[in-house]
Design a protein around this motif. Sequence first.
Motif, PDB file in Angstrom:
ATOM      1  N   ASN A  13      37.010  36.018 -31.156  1.00 21.85           N
ATOM      2  CA  ASN A  13      36.657  35.423 -32.338  1.00 21.85           C
ATOM      3  C   ASN A  13      37.560  35.967 -33.237  1.00 21.85           C
ATOM      4  O   ASN A  13      38.177  35.381 -34.296  1.00 21.85           O
ATOM      5  CB  ASN A  13      35.451  35.568 -32.864  1.00 21.85           C
ATOM      6  CG  ASN A  13      34.491  34.696 -32.491  1.00 21.85           C
ATOM      7  OD1 ASN A  13      34.705  33.514 -32.358  1.00 21.85           O
ATOM      8  ND2 ASN A  13      33.028  35.026 -32.118  1.00 21.85           N
ATOM      9  N   GLU A  14      38.014  37.348 -33.242  1.00 19.67           N
ATOM     10  CA  GLU A  14      39.076  37.973 -34.189  1.00 19.67           C
ATOM     11  C   GLU A  14      40.479  37.298 -33.821  1.00 19.67           C
ATOM     12  O   GLU A  14      41.220  36.928 -34.907  1.00 19.67           O
ATOM     13  CB  GLU A  14      39.148  39.469 -33.790  1.00 19.67           C
ATOM     14  CG  GLU A  14      37.837  40.194 -34.320  1.00 19.67           C
ATOM     15  CD  GLU A  14      38.190  41.826 -34.186  1.00 19.67           C
ATOM     16  OE1 GLU A  14      39.381  42.308 -34.120  1.00 19.67           O
ATOM     17  OE2 GLU A  14      37.386  42.418 -34.342  1.00 19.67           O
ATOM     18  N   LYS A  15      40.854  36.996 -32.704  1.00 17.45           N
ATOM     19  CA  LYS A  15      41.984  36.384 -32.105  1.00 17.45           C
ATOM     20  C   LYS A  15      42.133  34.905 -32.840  1.00 17.45           C
ATOM     21  O   LYS A  15      43.067  34.451 -33.166  1.00 17.45           O
ATOM     22  CB  LYS A  15      42.176  36.313 -30.831  1.00 17.45           C
ATOM     23  CG  LYS A  15      42.735  37.954 -30.234  1.00 17.45           C
ATOM     24  CD  LYS A  15      43.006  37.775 -28.683  1.00 17.45           C
ATOM     25  CE  LYS A  15      43.583  38.888 -28.099  1.00 17.45           C
ATOM     26  NZ  LYS A  15      44.964  39.100 -28.380  1.00 17.45           N
ATOM     27  N   LEU A  16      41.072  34.240 -32.772  1.00 19.78           N
ATOM     28  CA  LEU A  16      40.882  32.791 -33.194  1.00 19.78           C
ATOM     29  C   LEU A  16      40.646  32.658 -34.551  1.00 19.78           C
ATOM     30  O   LEU A  16      41.176  31.708 -34.994  1.00 19.78           O
ATOM     31  CB  LEU A  16      39.703  32.270 -32.583  1.00 19.78           C
ATOM     32  CG  LEU A  16      39.847  32.056 -30.849  1.00 19.78           C
ATOM     33  CD1 LEU A  16      38.399  31.470 -30.570  1.00 19.78           C
ATOM     34  CD2 LEU A  16      41.140  30.985 -30.366  1.00 19.78           C
ATOM     35  N   SER A  17      40.402  33.863 -35.490  1.00 24.34           N
ATOM     36  CA  SER A  17      39.998  33.540 -36.827  1.00 24.34           C
ATOM     37  C   SER A  17      41.467  33.166 -37.422  1.00 24.34           C
ATOM     38  O   SER A  17      42.469  33.418 -37.309  1.00 24.34           O
ATOM     39  CB  SER A  17      39.778  34.781 -37.309  1.00 24.34           C
ATOM     40  OG  SER A  17      40.816  35.712 -37.321  1.00 24.34           O
ATOM     41  N   GLY A  18      41.308  31.897 -38.094  1.00 25.48           N
ATOM     42  CA  GLY A  18      42.449  31.263 -38.700  1.00 25.48           C
ATOM     43  C   GLY A  18      43.437  30.605 -37.918  1.00 25.48           C
ATOM     44  O   GLY A  18      44.260  30.084 -38.242  1.00 25.48           O
ATOM     45  N   GLY A  19      42.897  30.657 -36.679  1.00 27.80           N
ATOM     46  CA  GLY A  19      43.714  29.933 -35.505  1.00 27.80           C
ATOM     47  C   GLY A  19      43.441  28.368 -35.649  1.00 27.80           C
ATOM     48  O   GLY A  19      42.536  27.719 -36.166  1.00 27.80           O
ATOM     49  N   ASP A  20      44.141  27.695 -34.688  1.00 28.66           N
ATOM     50  CA  ASP A  20      44.066  26.214 -34.860  1.00 28.66           C
ATOM     51  C   ASP A  20      43.849  25.594 -33.561  1.00 28.66           C
ATOM     52  O   ASP A  20      44.597  25.258 -32.698  1.00 28.66           O
ATOM     53  CB  ASP A  20      45.529  25.592 -35.364  1.00 28.66           C
ATOM     54  CG  ASP A  20      45.352  24.075 -35.211  1.00 28.66           C
ATOM     55  OD1 ASP A  20      44.465  23.631 -35.534  1.00 28.66           O
ATOM     56  OD2 ASP A  20      46.612  23.403 -35.077  1.00 28.66           O
ATOM     57  N   PHE A  21      42.596  25.871 -33.087  1.00 24.22           N
ATOM     58  CA  PHE A  21      42.161  25.667 -31.759  1.00 24.22           C
ATOM     59  C   PHE A  21      40.790  24.453 -31.935  1.00 24.22           C
ATOM     60  O   PHE A  21      39.784  25.085 -32.269  1.00 24.22           O
ATOM     61  CB  PHE A  21      41.604  26.908 -30.773  1.00 24.22           C
ATOM     62  CG  PHE A  21      41.341  26.612 -29.437  1.00 24.22           C
ATOM     63  CD1 PHE A  21      42.412  26.267 -28.716  1.00 24.22           C
ATOM     64  CD2 PHE A  21      39.991  26.607 -28.992  1.00 24.22           C
ATOM     65  CE1 PHE A  21      42.286  25.752 -27.182  1.00 24.22           C
ATOM     66  CE2 PHE A  21      39.967  25.944 -27.843  1.00 24.22           C
ATOM     67  CZ  PHE A  21      40.861  25.902 -26.770  1.00 24.22           C
ATOM     68  N   ASP A  22      41.175  23.235 -31.585  1.00 24.00           N
ATOM     69  CA  ASP A  22      40.072  22.295 -31.728  1.00 24.00           C
ATOM     70  C   ASP A  22      39.587  21.760 -30.602  1.00 24.00           C
ATOM     71  O   ASP A  22      38.997  20.425 -30.651  1.00 24.00           O
ATOM     72  CB  ASP A  22      40.847  21.138 -32.745  1.00 24.00           C
ATOM     73  CG  ASP A  22      42.123  20.678 -32.402  1.00 24.00           C
ATOM     74  OD1 ASP A  22      42.350  21.152 -31.078  1.00 24.00           O
ATOM     75  OD2 ASP A  22      42.611  19.755 -32.970  1.00 24.00           O
ATOM     76  N   ALA A  23      39.895  22.358 -29.542  1.00 20.66           N
ATOM     77  CA  ALA A  23      39.422  21.764 -28.123  1.00 20.66           C
ATOM     78  C   ALA A  23      38.224  22.784 -27.778  1.00 20.66           C
ATOM     79  O   ALA A  23      37.871  23.745 -28.424  1.00 20.66           O
ATOM     80  CB  ALA A  23      40.405  21.581 -27.118  1.00 20.66           C
ATOM     81  N   SER A  24      37.823  22.396 -26.498  1.00 18.48           N
ATOM     82  CA  SER A  24      36.842  23.728 -25.866  1.00 18.48           C
ATOM     83  C   SER A  24      37.361  24.275 -24.780  1.00 18.48           C
ATOM     84  O   SER A  24      38.101  23.490 -23.740  1.00 18.48           O
ATOM     85  CB  SER A  24      35.636  23.058 -25.800  1.00 18.48           C
ATOM     86  OG  SER A  24      35.662  21.696 -24.675  1.00 18.48           O
ATOM     87  N   ALA A  25      37.252  25.264 -24.623  1.00 19.94           N
ATOM     88  CA  ALA A  25      37.665  26.194 -23.217  1.00 19.94           C
ATOM     89  C   ALA A  25      36.404  27.199 -22.822  1.00 19.94           C
ATOM     90  O   ALA A  25      35.949  27.660 -23.555  1.00 19.94           O
ATOM     91  CB  ALA A  25      39.121  26.787 -23.648  1.00 19.94           C
ATOM     92  N   LYS A  26      36.575  27.334 -21.572  1.00 17.24           N
ATOM     93  CA  LYS A  26      35.551  28.241 -20.854  1.00 17.24           C
ATOM     94  C   LYS A  26      36.306  29.404 -20.132  1.00 17.24           C
ATOM     95  O   LYS A  26      37.245  29.000 -19.321  1.00 17.24           O
ATOM     96  CB  LYS A  26      34.666  27.668 -20.207  1.00 17.24           C
ATOM     97  CG  LYS A  26      33.593  28.246 -19.573  1.00 17.24           C
ATOM     98  CD  LYS A  26      32.690  27.788 -18.294  1.00 17.24           C
ATOM     99  CE  LYS A  26      32.303  26.509 -18.450  1.00 17.24           C
ATOM    100  NZ  LYS A  26      30.914  25.984 -17.535  1.00 17.24           N
ATOM    101  N   PHE A  27      35.986  30.526 -20.413  1.00 17.39           N
ATOM    102  CA  PHE A  27      36.466  31.607 -19.643  1.00 17.39           C
ATOM    103  C   PHE A  27      35.384  31.913 -18.543  1.00 17.39           C
ATOM    104  O   PHE A  27      34.275  32.428 -19.101  1.00 17.39           O
ATOM    105  CB  PHE A  27      36.772  32.907 -20.457  1.00 17.39           C
ATOM    106  CG  PHE A  27      38.145  32.830 -21.179  1.00 17.39           C
ATOM    107  CD1 PHE A  27      39.371  32.875 -20.214  1.00 17.39           C
ATOM    108  CD2 PHE A  27      38.197  32.596 -22.368  1.00 17.39           C
ATOM    109  CE1 PHE A  27      40.379  32.858 -20.848  1.00 17.39           C
ATOM    110  CE2 PHE A  27      39.431  32.688 -22.963  1.00 17.39           C
ATOM    111  CZ  PHE A  27      40.608  32.769 -22.323  1.00 17.39           C
ATOM    112  N   ALA A  28      35.381  31.706 -17.283  1.00 16.54           N
ATOM    113  CA  ALA A  28      34.520  32.106 -16.230  1.00 16.54           C
ATOM    114  C   ALA A  28      34.988  33.223 -15.707  1.00 16.54           C
ATOM    115  O   ALA A  28      35.958  33.484 -15.037  1.00 16.54           O
ATOM    116  CB  ALA A  28      34.687  30.892 -15.201  1.00 16.54           C
ATOM    117  N   ILE A  29      34.310  34.445 -15.847  1.00 18.04           N
ATOM    118  CA  ILE A  29      34.559  35.627 -15.301  1.00 18.04           C
ATOM    119  C   ILE A  29      33.606  36.157 -14.321  1.00 18.04           C
ATOM    120  O   ILE A  29      32.421  36.135 -14.551  1.00 18.04           O
ATOM    121  CB  ILE A  29      34.319  36.568 -16.818  1.00 18.04           C
ATOM    122  CG1 ILE A  29      35.252  36.268 -17.877  1.00 18.04           C
ATOM    123  CG2 ILE A  29      34.856  38.027 -16.222  1.00 18.04           C
ATOM    124  CD1 ILE A  29      34.734  36.890 -19.169  1.00 18.04           C
TER     125      ILE A  29
END
Length: 96
Positions: A13-29
């Motif tokens: 969330n910190e890295k994405l703040s103010g970012g322009d990411f309008d799709a959806s992605a999943k990190f499967a760990i």
Amino acid sequence: MSDILEKAAAALNEKLSGGDFDASAKFAIADLGSIILDASGARVSDDEADVTLSADADTFEQILSGDLNPTGAFMSGKLSVDGDMGIAMKLASVLA
């Protein structure tokens, strides 16, 4: 839920703040669970996404900390991508 996943979601969330990411992605760990990233931010979830990036916890941690480039992780086989590669590339630039 794993504390590791909660901390990772907060860091994303910190890295994405103010970012322009309008799709959806999943990190499967592996062995931990999944984090979803979308226009509303990052959260621990196993929802469907446009692209799924799969890695072990160590690889994910290195990507998140900036020690490992997501593209390099993919090229070396440490990170697998299932779904829209364009979205994966956009996410990689947001996280860099």
